[in-house]
Scaffold this motif. Structure first.
Motif, short mmCIF file in Angstrom:
data_model
loop_
_atom_site.label_atom_id
_atom_site.label_comp_id
_atom_site.label_asym_id
_atom_site.label_seq_id
_atom_site.Cartn_x
_atom_site.Cartn_y
_atom_site.Cartn_z
N UNK A 20 11.41 9.04 -31.78
CA UNK A 20 12.31 9.60 -30.78
C UNK A 20 12.37 11.12 -30.86
N UNK A 21 11.98 11.71 -31.99
CA UNK A 21 12.01 13.16 -32.18
C UNK A 21 10.99 13.54 -33.25
N UNK A 22 10.66 14.83 -33.38
CA UNK A 22 9.71 15.26 -34.42
C UNK A 22 10.15 14.81 -35.81
N UNK A 23 9.16 14.61 -36.70
CA UNK A 23 9.44 14.08 -38.04
C UNK A 23 8.77 14.96 -39.09
N UNK A 24 9.21 14.80 -40.33
CA UNK A 24 8.62 15.55 -41.44
C UNK A 24 7.30 14.92 -41.87
N UNK A 25 6.45 15.74 -42.47
CA UNK A 25 5.15 15.26 -42.93
C UNK A 25 5.30 14.18 -43.99
N UNK A 101 5.97 -7.03 -17.90
CA UNK A 101 5.24 -6.37 -18.98
C UNK A 101 5.94 -5.06 -19.28
N UNK A 102 6.13 -4.79 -20.57
CA UNK A 102 6.80 -3.54 -20.96
C UNK A 102 6.08 -2.91 -22.13
N UNK A 103 6.36 -1.64 -22.35
CA UNK A 103 5.81 -0.90 -23.49
C UNK A 103 6.97 -0.30 -24.28
N UNK A 104 6.71 0.00 -25.55
CA UNK A 104 7.72 0.56 -26.44
C UNK A 104 7.64 2.08 -26.40
N UNK A 105 8.77 2.72 -26.20
CA UNK A 105 8.85 4.18 -26.19
C UNK A 105 10.03 4.58 -27.06
N UNK A 106 9.72 4.96 -28.31
CA UNK A 106 10.80 5.25 -29.24
C UNK A 106 11.60 3.99 -29.51
N UNK A 107 12.92 4.08 -29.27
CA UNK A 107 13.79 2.92 -29.48
C UNK A 107 14.03 2.13 -28.19
N UNK A 108 13.30 2.47 -27.14
CA UNK A 108 13.49 1.81 -25.85
C UNK A 108 12.24 1.07 -25.42
N UNK A 109 12.42 0.14 -24.48
CA UNK A 109 11.29 -0.45 -23.77
C UNK A 109 11.32 0.09 -22.35
N UNK A 110 10.13 0.29 -21.80
CA UNK A 110 9.98 0.71 -20.40
C UNK A 110 9.16 -0.35 -19.69
N UNK A 132 17.39 -0.43 -24.21
CA UNK A 132 17.26 -0.43 -25.68
C UNK A 132 16.41 -1.61 -26.14
N UNK A 133 15.44 -1.35 -26.99
CA UNK A 133 14.50 -2.39 -27.41
C UNK A 133 15.20 -3.54 -28.13
N UNK A 134 16.25 -3.24 -28.90
CA UNK A 134 16.86 -4.27 -29.74
C UNK A 134 17.61 -5.33 -28.95
N UNK A 135 17.90 -5.10 -27.65
CA UNK A 135 18.63 -6.12 -26.89
C UNK A 135 17.70 -6.93 -26.01
N UNK A 136 16.42 -6.59 -25.95
CA UNK A 136 15.49 -7.29 -25.08
C UNK A 136 14.53 -8.15 -25.90
N UNK A 137 14.09 -9.25 -25.31
CA UNK A 137 13.09 -10.08 -25.97
C UNK A 137 11.79 -9.31 -26.15
N UNK A 138 11.40 -8.54 -25.14
CA UNK A 138 10.17 -7.75 -25.21
C UNK A 138 10.24 -6.74 -26.34
N UNK A 139 11.35 -6.02 -26.44
CA UNK A 139 11.50 -5.03 -27.50
C UNK A 139 11.49 -5.65 -28.87
N UNK A 213 0.83 -2.88 -28.27
CA UNK A 213 0.69 -1.92 -27.17
C UNK A 213 1.58 -2.28 -25.99
N UNK A 214 2.04 -3.53 -25.93
CA UNK A 214 2.90 -3.97 -24.83
C UNK A 214 3.51 -5.31 -25.23
N UNK A 215 4.32 -5.85 -24.34
CA UNK A 215 4.88 -7.19 -24.54
C UNK A 215 4.94 -7.91 -23.21
N UNK A 216 4.67 -9.21 -23.25
CA UNK A 216 4.76 -10.08 -22.09
C UNK A 216 6.02 -10.92 -22.23
N UNK A 217 6.79 -11.05 -21.16
CA UNK A 217 8.02 -11.83 -21.22
C UNK A 217 8.23 -12.59 -19.91
#
Length: 250
Positions: A20-25, A101-110, A132-139, A213-217
């Motif tokens: 969701x944001x830049x991270x440390x090495x 069909x959805x894809x994961x983007x950070x903590x969300x599904x699109x 939010x990915x955690x509330x969806x079957x796809x996520x 890379x994606x999810x089918x639901x």
């Protein structure tokens, strides 16, 4: 024949794209199980070519402009949508329920494809909708396919669980338990977390490295649920996910 340096470089880009944001090495090295010296060497090379940007004040790394250009090219060609459109339409026809069909983007599904079955309830999971990915079957299906360190990095902050949705995980430990159940069962579900009265089953589409890379639901009215219906939906979703995985080289 595998090329370790190429695999490690792609692993870094994939990891950064999931954050969701830049991270440390150090977080990159730990999550990908790379030596720190190798991680810094690859990051510096990616910086030179514009795929990664370094934020020295924060000592963090994020995706650069060149990575954005690749993503824009991907979006223009829409390969995922092109490959998945017909299988998703066939899935909706077979099971007589809406498929997506959805894809994961950070903590969300699109959601990128929505195939609505005739006479079925309207869904909120239209193309472009982000949840939010955690509330969806796809996520949940895609999160269950990620390495544990990546889950921890994605959900390191308590605010990630401040959703106020009944049935949603409320902590990293409850999320982990949920994902253990998904892995053991082989497919993910949600029951009214997205829309009251509707339930979904989902499976991830894995590439050749096992990355989701994606999810089918498929979403169906809870009032119609029977063990036989769920078994049939799971079989249909599994067949479609495997078809897409083969088309994507998985």
């Amino acid at each position: 024949m595998a090329v370790p340096a190429a695999e490690q470089t792609l692993g870094i880009l994939r990891y950064l794209s999931s954050q969701a944001s830049p991270v440390q090495a150090t977080a990159i090295a730990r999550s990908l199980q790379l030596p720190r010296s190798t991680t810094y060497h690859l990051l510096n090379t990616l910086i030179d070519f514009g795929f990664v940007v370094h934020y020295p004040e924060e000592r963090r790394y994020g995706l650069g402009v060149a990575a954005h250009e690749l993503g824009s090219g991907y979006a223009r060609q829409e390969p995922l949508q092109r490959l998945a459109r017909r299988p998703l339409a066939a899935l909706a026809d077979r099971c007589r329920n809406s498929a997506h069909l959805s894809v994961l983007l950070g903590r969300d599904v699109v959601y990128v494809i929505e195939e609505r079955a005739a006479g079925r309830p309207l869904l909120v999971t239209d193309v472009g909708v982000r949840l939010p990915a955690v509330i969806t079957a796809s996520g949940r299906a895609m999160l269950a396919a990620l390495p544990q360190p990546q889950i921890k990095a994605l959900y390191a902050e308590r605010e990630a669980f401040s959703l106020g949705v009944p049935g949603a995980p409320t902590s990293l430990s409850t999320l982990r338990r949920l994902l253990v159940d998904v892995r053991a069962r082989g497919w993910a579900t949600e029951d009214g977390e997205v829309t009251e009265g509707l339930a979904s089953v989902a499976m991830p589409v894995l590439d050749a490295t096992g990355f989701p890379v994606a999810a089918v639901a498929v979403t169906y009215p809870k009032s119609e649920e029977t063990p036989a219906l769920v078994d049939a939906l799971v079989a249909d979703v599994r067949a479609t996910a495997r078809t897409l995985a083969r088309r994507l080289g998985g």
